[in-house]
Enzyme design. Structure first.
Site, PDB file in Angstrom:
ATOM      1  N   ASP A   1       0.816  -1.217   0.000  1.00 58.83           N
ATOM      2  CA  ASP A   1       0.000   0.000   0.000  1.00 58.83           C
ATOM      3  C   ASP A   1       0.848   1.265   0.000  1.00 58.83           C
ATOM      4  O   ASP A   1       0.661   2.155  -0.831  1.00 58.83           O
ATOM      5  CB  ASP A   1      -0.938   0.044   1.222  1.00 58.83           C
ATOM      6  CG  ASP A   1      -2.010  -1.029   1.152  1.00 58.83           C
ATOM      7  OD1 ASP A   1      -1.707  -2.138   0.658  1.00 58.83           O
ATOM      8  OD2 ASP A   1      -3.134  -0.759   1.599  1.00 58.83           O
TER       9      ASP A   1
ATOM     10  N   ARG B   1      -0.840   4.670  16.829  1.00 57.91           N
ATOM     11  CA  ARG B   1      -1.055   5.753  15.853  1.00 57.91           C
ATOM     12  C   ARG B   1      -0.634   7.126  16.359  1.00 57.91           C
ATOM     13  O   ARG B   1       0.021   7.877  15.634  1.00 57.91           O
ATOM     14  CB  ARG B   1      -2.520   5.763  15.376  1.00 57.91           C
ATOM     15  CG  ARG B   1      -2.936   4.460  14.697  1.00 57.91           C
ATOM     16  CD  ARG B   1      -2.081   4.151  13.465  1.00 57.91           C
ATOM     17  NE  ARG B   1      -2.406   2.852  12.901  1.00 57.91           N
ATOM     18  CZ  ARG B   1      -1.639   1.776  13.027  1.00 57.91           C
ATOM     19  NH1 ARG B   1      -0.499   1.838  13.703  1.00 57.91           N
ATOM     20  NH2 ARG B   1      -1.997   0.633  12.484  1.00 57.91           N
TER      21      ARG B   1
ATOM     22  N   ASP C   1      -7.893   3.954  11.769  1.00 60.96           N
ATOM     23  CA  ASP C   1      -6.536   4.485  11.825  1.00 60.96           C
ATOM     24  C   ASP C   1      -6.413   5.872  11.209  1.00 60.96           C
ATOM     25  O   ASP C   1      -5.668   6.714  11.706  1.00 60.96           O
ATOM     26  CB  ASP C   1      -5.556   3.500  11.186  1.00 60.96           C
ATOM     27  CG  ASP C   1      -5.346   2.271  12.072  1.00 60.96           C
ATOM     28  OD1 ASP C   1      -5.445   2.416  13.298  1.00 60.96           O
ATOM     29  OD2 ASP C   1      -5.083   1.181  11.530  1.00 60.96           O
TER      30      ASP C   1
ATOM     31  N   SER D   1      -4.901  -8.071   5.862  1.00 61.58           N
ATOM     32  CA  SER D   1      -4.512  -6.748   6.334  1.00 61.58           C
ATOM     33  C   SER D   1      -3.984  -6.936   7.752  1.00 61.58           C
ATOM     34  O   SER D   1      -4.731  -7.266   8.664  1.00 61.58           O
ATOM     35  CB  SER D   1      -5.717  -5.809   6.334  1.00 61.58           C
ATOM     36  OG  SER D   1      -5.378  -4.627   7.026  1.00 61.58           O
TER      37      SER D   1
HETATM   38  N1  ARG Z   1      -9.471  -2.808  14.230  1.00 60.20           N
HETATM   39  C1  ARG Z   1      -8.255  -2.506  14.927  1.00 60.20           C
HETATM   40  C2  ARG Z   1      -8.292  -1.096  15.448  1.00 60.20           C
HETATM   41  O1  ARG Z   1      -9.013  -0.291  14.952  1.00 60.20           O
HETATM   42  C3  ARG Z   1      -7.024  -2.770  14.091  1.00 60.20           C
HETATM   43  C4  ARG Z   1      -6.815  -1.870  12.903  1.00 60.20           C
HETATM   44  C5  ARG Z   1      -5.554  -2.078  12.096  1.00 60.20           C
HETATM   45  N2  ARG Z   1      -5.346  -3.462  11.761  1.00 60.20           N
HETATM   46  C6  ARG Z   1      -5.262  -3.980  10.549  1.00 60.20           C
HETATM   47  N3  ARG Z   1      -5.160  -5.279  10.484  1.00 60.20           N
HETATM   48  N4  ARG Z   1      -5.311  -3.273   9.471  1.00 60.20           N
HETATM   49  O2  ARG Z   1      -7.599  -0.779  16.393  1.00 60.20           O
END
Ligand code: ARG
Length: 403
Positions: free
Chosen positions: A16, A96, A125, A179
């Site tokens: 990505d 994050r 995120d 992912s």
């Molecule tokens: N759903 C989780 C959160 O919002 C993980 C998000 C990122 N994970 C991922 N596999 N893309 O904290």
């Protein structure tokens, strides 16, 4: 729209962000600086440098943030025993704001007017990154390619990669990967077959924990020492925050501790299903509750538990750098002054159970609670009066209601 002169991209070197790098260079025609954070994701970071170099990036930043991550983000969160919706240890959510903080720091240093991230338009995120940037430097613009370009699916993404001759990574089985988001606290896996919550997650989605069924038949006993709410040593050996979490991840992973299959409510609005592996974090939560059980006053402990869901939701929703999170943090930190001592746990086939706890600051009094003759003056008549007064209104109600 004013022209953008320089962009700092949060860059993992994965598919990505490799595509995003190319897209930013083409769309904005400006210099892109890449920032790759080592959060203990367990991936080689040098390939990211090589890929960025190949794409013509001149300023490549690879920074080891493991200690800062655990010391200033994971441990403060752990002091609260934070869990989102009762179960999720917030492994992605807490990373994050740290990444955003460094994006902003680098942007200021190199005089960039924008930062960019690879989070999609459907997830949490993007919110976490952008709220953090807003809070830290409102003059910096945020570019979210996933919301701007015409690519709308992973299929189209792969087509774009092919057209621009960008290497597409595949998993061990040669399939397009899930992912995945990994760091020292957790690995989160979403997408593909997991999008159907009625499907049992296949075994190969798990990355860092064994199936509890296959875990050793012999339990393992470990001790964790806490000082003012933070873990400082494992099995008598004092280590840095990142080393401590790394150690516990190894121990927990071997015993199948910390697996979670969860359907959660995203802030953006939809439900999503994910598989989480948080071996060290799960051990630390149990241990921290264990040491708090003897060192915290009842009302203090219960107040902490009341605000915990609110605090966890703030982190989940991306409000780490908001005043209300900082206010709750001050309350939580204050409560930890006497949360020191040692906890012993047993790791066994997926569980991390506290089996003993001790503290020089303990409020526990065996003499007070004992079923045997007690040296401490405890007048049993006081209990009688205590119950009589607490029962006063219940007796009045029962009389009126004709029970
Ligand atoms: N759903 C989780 C959160 O919002 C993980 C998000 C990122 N994970 C991922 N596999 N893309 O904290």
């Amino acid at each position: 729209m004013t022209k953008i002169e320089k962009i700092v991209l949060s860059y993992s070197g994965g598919l990505d962000t490799s595509i995003i790098l190319k897209w930013l260079q083409e769309t904005y025609g400006c210099e892109v600086v890449t920032f790759t954070a080592d959060l203990g994701q367990g991936e080689e970071l040098e390939p990211a440098r090589a890929k960025a170099e190949m794409s013509g990036v001149k300023d490549i930043r690879i920074v080891d943030l493991r200690e800062e991550f655990v010391r200033d983000f994971v441990f403060p969160m752990l002091r609260a025993n934070a869990l989102y919706e009762g179960q999720y240890l917030l492994g992605s959510s807490i990373a994050r704001p740290l990444i955003a903080k460094h994006l902003v720091g680098i942007a200021r240093e190199v005089g960039a007017d924008a930062v960019a991230h690879g989070a999609t338009g459907k997830g949490n995120d993007q919110i976490r990154f952008e709220l953090a940037v807003n809070a830290l430097d409102p003059s910096i613009r945020v570019i979210a390619p996933w919301r701007q370009w015409t690519i709308r699916s992973r299929m189209q993404l792969l087509e774009y990669a092919e057209k621009h001759r960008i290497l597409v990574p595949s998993d061990k089985r040669g399939e397009a990967p899930f992912s995945i988001d990994a760091n020292l606290l957790h690995t989160s896996t979403e997408g593909k077959i997991l999008e159907n919550p009625a499907e049992v997650a296949p075994d190969h989605v798990y990355q860092r924990t064994v199936d509890p069924i296959d875990a050793p038949d012999a339990p393992e006993i470990i001790t964790i020492r806490f000082e003012r709410g933070d873990p400082i040593s494992v099995n008598g050996k004092a280590v840095t925050p990142a080393a401590l979490l790394t150690k516990l991840n190894g121990l927990g992973g071997r015993h199948g501790v910390g697996r979670l299959d969860l359907v959660e409510n995203r802030f953006i609005g939809m439900k999503s299903r994910g598989i989480y592996e948080t071996p060290g974090g799960t051990i630390l939560l149990a241990a921290h509750r264990g040491i708090e059980s003897i060192t915290l006053d009842r009302a203090a402990a219960h107040l902490k538990d009341e605000i915990m869901p609110r605090y966890a939701e703030l982190i989940y929703n991306g409000f780490w750098f908001a005043p209300e999170r900082e206010m709750l943090q001050a309350l939580i930190d204050h409560s930890q002054a006497f949360v020191s001592g040692e906890v012993t746990l047993r790791l066994y086939k997926g569980s991390a159970s506290v089996i003993s706890r001790a503290s020089p600051c303990s409020l526990y009094s065996a003499d007070l609670v004992t079923f045997e003759e007690s040296a401490i003056a405890f007048d049993h008549h006081d209990a009688e009066g205590f119950i009589r007064l607490n029962g006063l209104r219940l007796r009045s109600l029962a009389a009126r209601n004709g029970r």
